[in-house]
Enzyme design. Structure first.
Site, PDB file in Angstrom:
ATOM      1  N   SER A 142       1.535  -1.346   0.519  1.00 26.68           N
ATOM      2  CA  SER A 142      -0.316  -0.437  -0.012  1.00 26.68           C
ATOM      3  C   SER A 142       0.860   1.371   0.016  1.00 26.68           C
ATOM      4  CB  SER A 142      -0.947   0.637   1.299  1.00 26.68           C
ATOM      5  OG  SER A 142      -0.228  -0.100   2.612  1.00 26.68           O
ATOM      6  N   ASP A 384      -1.509   6.547  11.959  1.00 24.50           N
ATOM      7  CA  ASP A 384      -0.742   5.995  10.832  1.00 24.50           C
ATOM      8  C   ASP A 384       0.853   6.719  10.631  1.00 24.50           C
ATOM      9  OD1 ASP A 384       0.135   5.059   8.229  1.00 24.50           O
ATOM     10  OD2 ASP A 384      -1.859   5.136   7.643  1.00 24.50           O
ATOM     11  N   HIS A 387       1.768   5.087   6.221  1.00 18.76           N
ATOM     12  CA  HIS A 387       1.831   5.430   5.176  1.00 18.76           C
ATOM     13  C   HIS A 387       2.131   7.467   4.874  1.00 18.76           C
ATOM     14  CE1 HIS A 387      -1.109   2.291   4.889  1.00 18.76           C
ATOM     15  NE2 HIS A 387      -0.303   1.542   4.211  1.00 18.76           N
TER      16      HIS A 387
END
Ligand code: NAG
Ligand code: NAG
Ligand code: NAG
Ligand code: NAG
Ligand code: NAG
Length: 413
Positions: A142, A384, A387
């Site tokens: 991702s 997070d 990312h």
């Protein structure tokens, strides 16, 4: 002995249990994205005739002696960001930090300045000319999907409506610039080699099983691409051990330590390259580890947070966090050196290490949904720090990739 202990600490500490679910995000998004493609935005375009050969000037070419990965971030709110969230209809909500409520936008305004040269200024039309008739494919997890989306956003605004398309064909996403017959593609393969996590939507994070010597199923979709950009890291780093199969008993599951498993997987990949890639026609890149910023004590001794609320890059030039595993880096170097196909290592780890400010923190999503108000109020558990917001740090990785592509175009592709 001490090496072993500190390594274990690093691996374990990379993924506190609470962060694991962030990776599941990959799944729901495939479905949600589908709904977004209807989005008809009128964005700025300008017409251009099919131009002839690319003119690559001296300023565009990378000096042989320049290490583009060594340098510093300089404030540049004139040229950056290269696009905006609004101007790019293909961004998924995991990365649109502004739309998701992030109050600051400084992270969008930094330019990477190599110490001994300048990166060529990004020109989408030039890149499209380089990509004419070609397929550029990003392969990985991702984080790599973010890099793919960044590249699409950097390019798409110069292409008029109706002359571009975006398709989701799991495990792939494909952006096409019709007039150039060029595609920018993404292929979900979080371990590069085959694994039980290869389904684009139905994959588990907690249970991992990697087939260390199996790659052909994926390879079928990759072998026709002209430019391949690989990446794989965080999925390996969940525990110090990982369940895997490996010949000769390909049906026997055993626990491997992750560094050994990573090395074997990359060797499988290298063998695939050697038997499949035509070095006269194809070009291969590998992105080094994208750093995580899970512990603020690493750059701010005594503190107890993570990447949340970090507004500026780190300016200690030798900063290196525990999230970027040195043994993995060494394996990358070893394998790249041995493989009998030219692979360019995009060594983006150090420059990204400085960017503790660039992560999505609580302005991203979790399990396919934006965080709730309550979750947002609890960054310690919900930020997070893996990312990246877009526009942001991955744009720079793509500017470097662009520099290499221009350079080799000039020196005969
Ligand atoms: C750009 O940055 C400078 C220096 O921090 C600041 O004075 C200026 O207002 C900024 N411009 C914009 C458009 O944000
Ligand atoms: C490997 O699989 C076994 C059986 O499912 C499980 O008990 C074990 O915890 C797994 N090991 C790792 C490192 O995940
Ligand atoms: C994995 O194995 C290698 C070589 O056998 C060793 O150097 C490394 O420290 C091991 N890693 C762990 C986490 O045990
Ligand atoms: C990547 O860059 C880092 C920092 O500049 C360096 O320590 C590392 O050895 C490089 N990796 C490889 C494989 O060359
Ligand atoms: C790899 O690239 C180098 C420098 O561009 C070139 O000299 C060499 O011939 C290439 N090797 C192969 C196997 O293509």
């Amino acid at each position: 002995m001490s090496v072993q202990i500190s390594f274990d600490h690093r691996v374990q500490s990379l993924f506190p249990v609470v962060l694991v679910s962030i990776l599941i995000l990959g799944s729901a998004r495939w479905i949600l994205d589908g709904l977004k493609s209807e989005n008809s935005e009128i964005f700025k375009t300008y017409r251009h005739k099919n131009r002839e050969a690319v003119f690559v000037s001296d300023e565009d070419s990378l000096e042989q002696s320049c290490n583009v990965f060594e340098g510093q971030w300089v404030w540049d709110n004139v040229s950056y960001p290269l696009y905006t969230e609004k101007s790019c209809p293909y961004l998924v909500k995991q990365t649109t930090c502004q739309r998701n409520g992030r109050p600051d936008s400084y992270y969008q305004n930094w330019r990477w300045k190599p110490s001994s040269c300048d990166l060529p200024r990004f020109d989408a039309l030039k890149l499209l000319d380089v990509l004419r008739g070609k397929r550029l494919m990003f392969i990985g997890d991702s984080v790599q999907r973010g890099t793919f989306e960044s590249m699409v956003c950097m390019v798409q605004s110069v292409i008029p409506e109706g002359k571009k398309s975006f398709h989701r064909i799991p495990p792939m996403k494909i952006f096409k610039a019709e007039e150039y017959d060029a595609t920018i593609e993404y292929y979900w393969a979080p371990f590069i080699v085959e694994s039980i996590s290869d389904h684009a939507t139905k994959h588990t994070v907690h249970k991992r099983l990697v087939n260390l010597d199996a790659i052909d199923k994926h390879g079928k979709s990759w072998e026709e691409a002209d430019i391949l950009v690989f990446e794989s890291y965080v999925w390996w780093m969940y525990k110090p051990q990982i369940n895997a199969t490996y010949r000769p008993k390909t049906d026997e599951v055993r626990e491997y330590n992750v560094t050994n498993a990573y090395r074997i997987a990359l060797e499988t990949w290298a063998k695939w390259l050697e038997t499949t890639i035509d070095p006269m026609k194809q070009r291969v890149f590998f992105m080094s580890m994208s750093p995580t910023h899970l512990w603020s004590w690493e750059w701010k001794p005594g503190s107890d947070g993570n990447c949340f609320n970090e507004l500026y890059p780190i300016n200690n030039p030798s900063y290196w966090g525990t999230g970027s595993n040195l043994e993995i880096m060494e394996i990358l170097g070893d394998v790249m050196q041995k493989v009998r196909v030219n692979v360019t290592l995009l060594n983006i780890t150090q420059l990204s290490e400085y960017r503790k400010d660039g992560h999505t923190t609580v302005y991203g999503e979790r399990k396919g949904k934006l965080l709730t108000k309550e979750q947002r109020a609890d960054p310690k558990n919900f930020a997070d720090c893996i990312h990246w917001c877009l526009p942001g740090v991955p744009d720079t990785w793509n500017e470097i990739l662009y520099a290499y592509l221009l350079h080799s175009h000039r020196n005969l592709f």
